[in-house]
Design a protein around this motif. Sequence first.
Motif, PDB file in Angstrom:
ATOM      1  N   THR A   1       0.456  -0.855   0.302  1.00 38.03           N
ATOM      2  CA  THR A   1      -0.129   0.278  -0.242  1.00 38.03           C
ATOM      3  C   THR A   1       0.878   1.277   0.040  1.00 38.03           C
ATOM      4  O   THR A   1       1.932   0.938   1.012  1.00 38.03           O
ATOM      5  N   THR A   2       0.512   2.184  -0.651  1.00 35.51           N
ATOM      6  CA  THR A   2       1.659   3.128  -1.257  1.00 35.51           C
ATOM      7  C   THR A   2       0.719   4.665  -0.846  1.00 35.51           C
ATOM      8  O   THR A   2      -0.788   4.475  -1.267  1.00 35.51           O
ATOM      9  N   ARG A   3       1.254   5.858  -1.148  1.00 31.65           N
ATOM     10  CA  ARG A   3       0.663   7.202  -0.799  1.00 31.65           C
ATOM     11  C   ARG A   3       1.246   8.258  -2.125  1.00 31.65           C
ATOM     12  O   ARG A   3       2.348   8.345  -1.959  1.00 31.65           O
ATOM     13  N   CYS A   4       0.397   9.131  -2.518  1.00 31.77           N
ATOM     14  CA  CYS A   4       0.369   9.657  -3.555  1.00 31.77           C
ATOM     15  C   CYS A   4      -0.220  11.146  -4.000  1.00 31.77           C
ATOM     16  O   CYS A   4      -1.626  10.659  -3.989  1.00 31.77           O
ATOM     17  N   ASN A   5       0.537  11.905  -3.809  1.00 34.02           N
ATOM     18  CA  ASN A   5      -0.518  12.991  -4.078  1.00 34.02           C
ATOM     19  C   ASN A   5      -0.423  13.674  -5.089  1.00 34.02           C
ATOM     20  O   ASN A   5       0.498  13.378  -6.281  1.00 34.02           O
ATOM     21  N   SER A   6      -1.303  15.090  -5.682  1.00 37.09           N
ATOM     22  CA  SER A   6      -0.655  15.958  -6.767  1.00 37.09           C
ATOM     23  C   SER A   6       0.960  15.228  -7.800  1.00 37.09           C
ATOM     24  O   SER A   6       0.941  15.019  -8.623  1.00 37.09           O
TER      25      SER A   6
END
Length: 388
Positions: free
Chosen positions: A70-75
Motif C-alpha cells: 500500500t502506497t500514498r501519492c499526491n498531486s
Amino acid sequence: MVTPRERSLLLTHLLTLLQLLLLLLVVPVTRSLLLPPPHPAPVHVPALIPRAPTPLIRSRFSARTQLALTTRCNSSCFHRGERGDQTRQLTEKLAFETLYADGSRTLTAVRVEGDEEPDGGPRRGGPRARPGRKRVRRQIYGADGRFNIQGDHFLLDYPFSTAVRISTGCTGVLVSRQHVLTAAHCVHDGKDYVKGARKLRVGFLIPPSINGTNGGLASPKRPLVRWVRVRRTRVPKGWIQGPQEVSMDFDYALLELRWPHRRPFMRLAVTPSPDDLAGNRIHFSGFDSDRSGELVYRFCAVEEESSDLIYQHCDARPGASGSGVYGRVWDNSLERWERKVIGIFSGHQWLEIDGENRDYNVAVRITPLKFAQICYWVHGNRPDCVHD
C-alpha cells in the motif's frame, strides 16, 4: 448411488460452471470484439543497450515478504513526469540487478537509444475528482466480483494456465518458455531481497486428474503444485533505489526458470489506451490469500491511468500481487485480437488529489521502455525487442 457428500460437491462444480457461463453472458459483445480498431496507433519501442555487469556483494536476504503493498501519492507525486528533462534519471532507474541462484549479484547499467519520449509517452492528468465520493481502505469494492477457477478443463485452459504461484506467497504469469513476470515487492522490499528469495521457486498447478487422484466432478481434492527452482531474478533499479511512492512505478521483476516448461504462455505488449482494449476491460488471475489453494479470476474496467500506473477497482486480496494483467489487444501482424500481458498487479494506492482522498487497486503499466527492458531480459538480444 450418489452420497450426500458427492451430491454437494457436484452442485458446487455446477455452480462454478454456471458462474463462468454467466460471466460470458454479462460481458457485452461490443463492436470492438469483432472488428479491428479504426486506426491502430503504432508504438515505437526504443533500444535498450546494456553495459558490462558490475559485481555486487552477496545479498543478506534480510527482508520480510510483504504481500499487501500500500502506497500514498499526491498531486505532485502523480504529476512528477511533467518536470523537465528526465532522461538521465529514467536511464538510471532502468538499470537492473541480477540475483543468481548461488546468491551472487550484479548491477547492469543501460543506455537508451532512439527514444524521444523518455517517460514512456504523454501523461494524462490526474484522476478526475468525483465530489462527495470517498472510500475507506479496501481491496474488495462492493459485491465481490471474483470467480474461483476449478476443474481440469479450466485450470489447464489458456489463459488461466499462464498463472503460476511464487514461493514467497505471490502470483506470477508465464511470458515465455522459461520466464515468469511478477511484482518486485514479492522478492525485494526496496532495500534487500526477502528471505524466501534465497531459494525462490515457481509453482505450477496440477489438477487432481493428472496428479493421480480422482479427477471427477465429485473429487474433493485441490490441485497440487509442482515447484520449479528459479535460476536468476532481475529487478529494475527504479524499484530498489527510491521510496515506495516513486518505485511502485517499477514494481516488476522477471524470474528465469532452471528448465523450460511446456505450458502456454502469454506474450507482452505495450499498455494501450483503455479505448484500444476490446471491451475496455482488463483481466487477471491470481492466488488471493483469502481463498487458499484456489486460482481466482476477475475483470473490470480501467478507472484512470498515468504514464506508469493503471488505476482500477478489480477486486483483489494479498497474494494476487504479481498477477499478469491482460487485455485483448489488436495484433497488426496477425490481424486479430489477442490476449496480451499489459501490466503487473502491484497493490493498493491512496491518491490525494484536490484535497480528496481516493483509493485504487493499482497495476504497473508496461511502457515502451519497460517493454524494451523486459524483452531484453527474456531474449537477451536487441533485434527481437526493437519494432514498431
